[in-house]
Write a protein that holds these residues in place. Structure first.
Motif, mmCIF file in Angstrom:
data_model
loop_
_atom_site.group_PDB
_atom_site.id
_atom_site.type_symbol
_atom_site.label_atom_id
_atom_site.label_comp_id
_atom_site.label_asym_id
_atom_site.label_seq_id
_atom_site.Cartn_x
_atom_site.Cartn_y
_atom_site.Cartn_z
ATOM 1 N N LEU A 100 41.117 32.239 38.417
ATOM 2 C CA LEU A 100 41.343 33.292 37.434
ATOM 3 C C LEU A 100 42.145 34.433 38.042
ATOM 4 N N VAL A 101 41.834 34.784 39.277
ATOM 5 C CA VAL A 101 42.601 35.828 39.957
ATOM 6 C C VAL A 101 44.050 35.393 40.148
ATOM 7 N N ARG A 102 44.246 34.129 40.484
ATOM 8 C CA ARG A 102 45.605 33.634 40.672
ATOM 9 C C ARG A 102 46.416 33.694 39.374
ATOM 10 N N CYS A 103 45.777 33.443 38.243
ATOM 11 C CA CYS A 103 46.505 33.424 36.965
ATOM 12 C C CYS A 103 46.816 34.829 36.459
ATOM 13 N N LEU A 142 37.687 40.826 41.097
ATOM 14 C CA LEU A 142 37.303 40.035 39.930
ATOM 15 C C LEU A 142 36.900 40.941 38.769
ATOM 16 N N VAL A 143 36.248 42.055 39.064
ATOM 17 C CA VAL A 143 35.887 43.003 38.003
ATOM 18 C C VAL A 143 37.136 43.589 37.364
ATOM 19 N N GLU A 144 38.144 43.868 38.169
ATOM 20 C CA GLU A 144 39.409 44.384 37.627
ATOM 21 C C GLU A 144 40.069 43.360 36.697
ATOM 22 N N GLY A 148 40.783 43.393 32.420
ATOM 23 C CA GLY A 148 42.012 43.020 31.742
ATOM 24 C C GLY A 148 41.805 41.915 30.728
ATOM 25 N N VAL A 149 40.952 40.944 31.051
ATOM 26 C CA VAL A 149 40.658 39.859 30.105
ATOM 27 C C VAL A 149 39.936 40.409 28.886
ATOM 28 N N HIS A 150 38.986 41.309 29.105
ATOM 29 C CA HIS A 150 38.294 41.927 27.967
ATOM 30 C C HIS A 150 39.268 42.751 27.124
ATOM 31 N N GLY A 151 40.199 43.439 27.785
ATOM 32 C CA GLY A 151 41.181 44.222 27.045
ATOM 33 C C GLY A 151 42.114 43.360 26.214
ATOM 34 N N ALA A 152 42.310 42.093 26.616
ATOM 35 C CA ALA A 152 43.152 41.176 25.843
ATOM 36 C C ALA A 152 42.421 40.575 24.663
ATOM 37 N N GLY A 153 41.141 40.877 24.504
ATOM 38 C CA GLY A 153 40.366 40.350 23.382
ATOM 39 C C GLY A 153 39.585 39.105 23.694
ATOM 40 N N MET A 154 39.686 38.600 24.918
ATOM 41 C CA MET A 154 38.950 37.399 25.293
ATOM 42 C C MET A 154 37.582 37.764 25.863
ATOM 43 N N GLU A 173 27.922 43.531 37.417
ATOM 44 C CA GLU A 173 29.239 44.149 37.560
ATOM 45 C C GLU A 173 30.279 43.560 36.613
ATOM 46 N N LEU A 174 30.203 42.260 36.328
ATOM 47 C CA LEU A 174 31.188 41.664 35.419
ATOM 48 C C LEU A 174 30.904 42.005 33.963
#
Length: 592
Positions: A100-103, A142-144, A148-154, A173-174
């Motif tokens: 996930l970090v790589r993507c 990973l929290v960062e 971003g994933v939450h901000g994208a709506g996922m 933390e997540l």
């Protein structure tokens, strides 16, 4: 989301290049209404090959050093398949934290949303399921990414919580939207009280964090019914639906029948009540200690000023060394010339230099061992409470006996100490659940008639065996019928076998549809002739005392081979000494 296969001659790299991998979908079901909440995308290799299963594919990816490339390829394939089927609902996609970090590392929420939309999938229908093959090394990064994933709506899903890789810190933390509980805790939950207690604790944590729970590995109707009654929101397992090439429109009919019925699960109970692991601080008597050089006059003066003190400890710094009992000290001090001769001398010479030391973190079981210890001086002098070897206070023998007794009584409320059948607490809890659900149920009360003569004639040991026989007869009954309107709880009282008067009572619960054959074993004689009318509606109400009524849906009560009538009591000796001839006839009668 790009990846490099490198050498394409290797087995897994060739499968990825030829796009020979398949995606199967397993449903995640809402236990409240039986609807499908989401589908989890699971990768499969070609059928009939060694790389068909997901575990084999992951092992091959590690061997070829293509683990992250393999995960990214699975994400792309899942998005393509989901978009091609134009399926409504949510999709859970497995991915490790490193992949996930790589993507998405260094990308904004808008870029993350666009990378998913390019495959024709709405980002709000996608949930990334963090599956950890090893512990997360960089949690802040990973929290960062998660923000971003939450901000994208996922959404974020934490997978296999409780297997040792997904930690509580990661959950905190997540802040995932969904947490999937490892199948170890949900499997056989209908028979395992410890797993039930663990799941309840996890549900409380989920309420604190605002997270939905998914119970994995649901394969039996009993486990599904127990999870439903516990209030677990989501579940996943073969009983609800196996992985298939196409998403399901509804769960399996067998699972739907369980979710739609009104049967109330019989939750497992502990054999004994959980005992407190730490002593109550209120039990510690705060008595200031004295030094080793304290004289008898000083100790007596302290006892005189504080009549409530039962003893005083002598300490070397903070380490208790000896204990002076109040009664022994005052009796010794009152002897003739003791004050004049020994009043100014150290009281250590007359103290108990081997006092009983009890750690404040000791459990009830450790305290109970003191009651059977050879040294019984703690009953009069008390004992010393210590914490990490340091003096904390004093305790009395009366407090020790009281605390151990109270703990045993509390344990008996949960389970009978002789039969281990559920006690009053689990039975009352189950009745409250039945009433809250509006379910119909029948309470059955059974009583052992003529138990006192049986106990007096055959002895307490045989009385305990009869109680255990009754418990063994009652316990298998819940497995013979449905659990809709009955609980499998049953209690017996072992104290009745020790009591001089009274009969032995046992309360049990059986389903309405199946009259309990073993209930008749609680009587040692036929029911009275003037019995209550036998109707089908009273098929489960039994009262077995000498002046009680008998109700049964059967024409004749069933008898058990284990319930045999008592043999007649032996003749009593005559009040006056009989003649030699009478004695001989009596002996002959006994020999017959």
């Amino acid at each position: 989301m790009k990846f490099d296969l490198g050498d394409t001659s290797r087995p897994l790299a060739r499968l990825m290049l030829e796009r020979a991998l398949e995606i199967h979908f397993q449903p995640i079901v809402s236990l409240a209404d039986g609807r499908i909440h989401a589908h989890e995308a699971l990768v499969r290799g070609p059928r009939g090959t060694a790389l068909h299963g997901a575990e084999a594919l992951l092992a091959q990816a590690r061997q070829e050093e293509l683990l992250q490339e393999f995960e990214v390829a699975c994400v792309v394939l899942a998005l393509e398949r989901w978009a091609a089927m134009r399926q409504a609902g949510r999709l859970f996609i497995n991915i490790s934290a490193s992949a996930l970090v790589r993507c998405f590392a260094g990308r904004s929420a808008q870029d993350i949303a666009h990378s998913v939309q390019r495959w024709g999938v709405n980002p709000q229908s996608v949930a990334f399921e963090i599956t950890e093959h090893e512990r997360v090394a960089d949690i802040p990064l990973l929290v960062e990414i998660a923000d971003g994933v939450h901000g994208a709506g996922m959404s974020f899903v934490l997978d296999d919580f409780g297997d040792g890789r997904s930690s509580l810190r990661l959950w905190s933390e997540l802040n995932p939207d969904v947490v999937k509980i490892d199948k170890y805790f949900s499997r056989d939950i209908a028979q395992n009280p410890k797993r039930l207690r663990t799941l309840r604790a996890l549900m409380q944590i989920a309420d604190t964090f605002g997270t939905m729970l998914v119970a994995e590995g649901v394969e039996t109707q009993e486990d599904l019914r127990a999870l439903r009654d516990l209030g677990c929101p989501l579940a996943q397992g073969y009983l609800l639906g196996r992985p298939a090439a196409s998403p399901r429109a509804a769960p399996e009919p067998e699972a739907l029948s369980v979710l739609g019925d009104r049967q109330i699960a019989v939750l497992p109970t502990e054999r004994t009540a959980p005992l407190p692991r730490r002593l109550s601080q209120a039990k510690i008597v705060e008595v200031p200690p004295v030094g080793l050089d304290a004289s008898n006059d000083q100790v007596v003066a302290m006892f005189t000023a504080h009549p409530e003190w039962h003893a005083i400890a002598l300490v070397d710094g903070e380490r208790p060394v000896a204990l002076v009992g109040r009664q022994q000290c005052l009796d010794r001090y009152a002897k003739l010339y003791f004050k004049e001769v020994c009043g100014r001398k150290p009281c250590l010479a007359f103290a108990n230099t081997e006092p009983t030391l009890v750690d404040v973190n000791a459990g009830i079981d450790e305290l109970a061992e003191l009651l059977t210890s050879p040294d019984q001086r703690y009953l009069s002098e008390g004992f010393v409470y210590v914490e990490n070897g340091r003096y904390r206070g004093l305790g009395t023998g009366q407090q020790l006996v009281r605390q151990v007794t109270e703990s045993r009584i509390e344990a008996a409320r949960h389970a009978n100490p002789l039969t281990f059948l559920p006690g009053n607490s689990p039975i009352s809890e189950h009745i409250e659940r039945l009433q809250a659900a509006g379910a119909s149920f029948v309470a059955c009360y059974a009583d052992l008639a003529q138990f006192k003569p049986f106990n007096d004639h055959y002895g307490y040991w045989c009385g305990d065996r009869m109680i255990k026989l009754l418990a063994a007869t009652i316990q298998p009954m819940p497995t013979r019928g449905a659990t809709s309107s009955a609980t499998s709880a049953a209690t017996t009282s072992s104290s009745c076998s020790r009591a001089p008067t009274g009969a032995h009572a046992a309360s049990a619960w059986w389903p309405i549809s199946t009259p309990p054959r073993s209930a008749c074993t609680t009587r040692t004689r036929r029911p009275p002739a003037a019995s209550a009318p036998r109707t089908a509606t009273a098929s489960n109400v039994f009262s077995a005392s000498s002046r009680s009524t008998w109700a049964s849906s059967r024409s004749r009560p069933a008898r058990c081979s284990a319930a045999r009538p008592m043999s007649p009591a032996p003749r009593r000796a005559p009040s006056r000494p009989p003649s030699r001839r009478v004695c001989r006839s009596t002996c002959k009668a006994w020999r017959r």
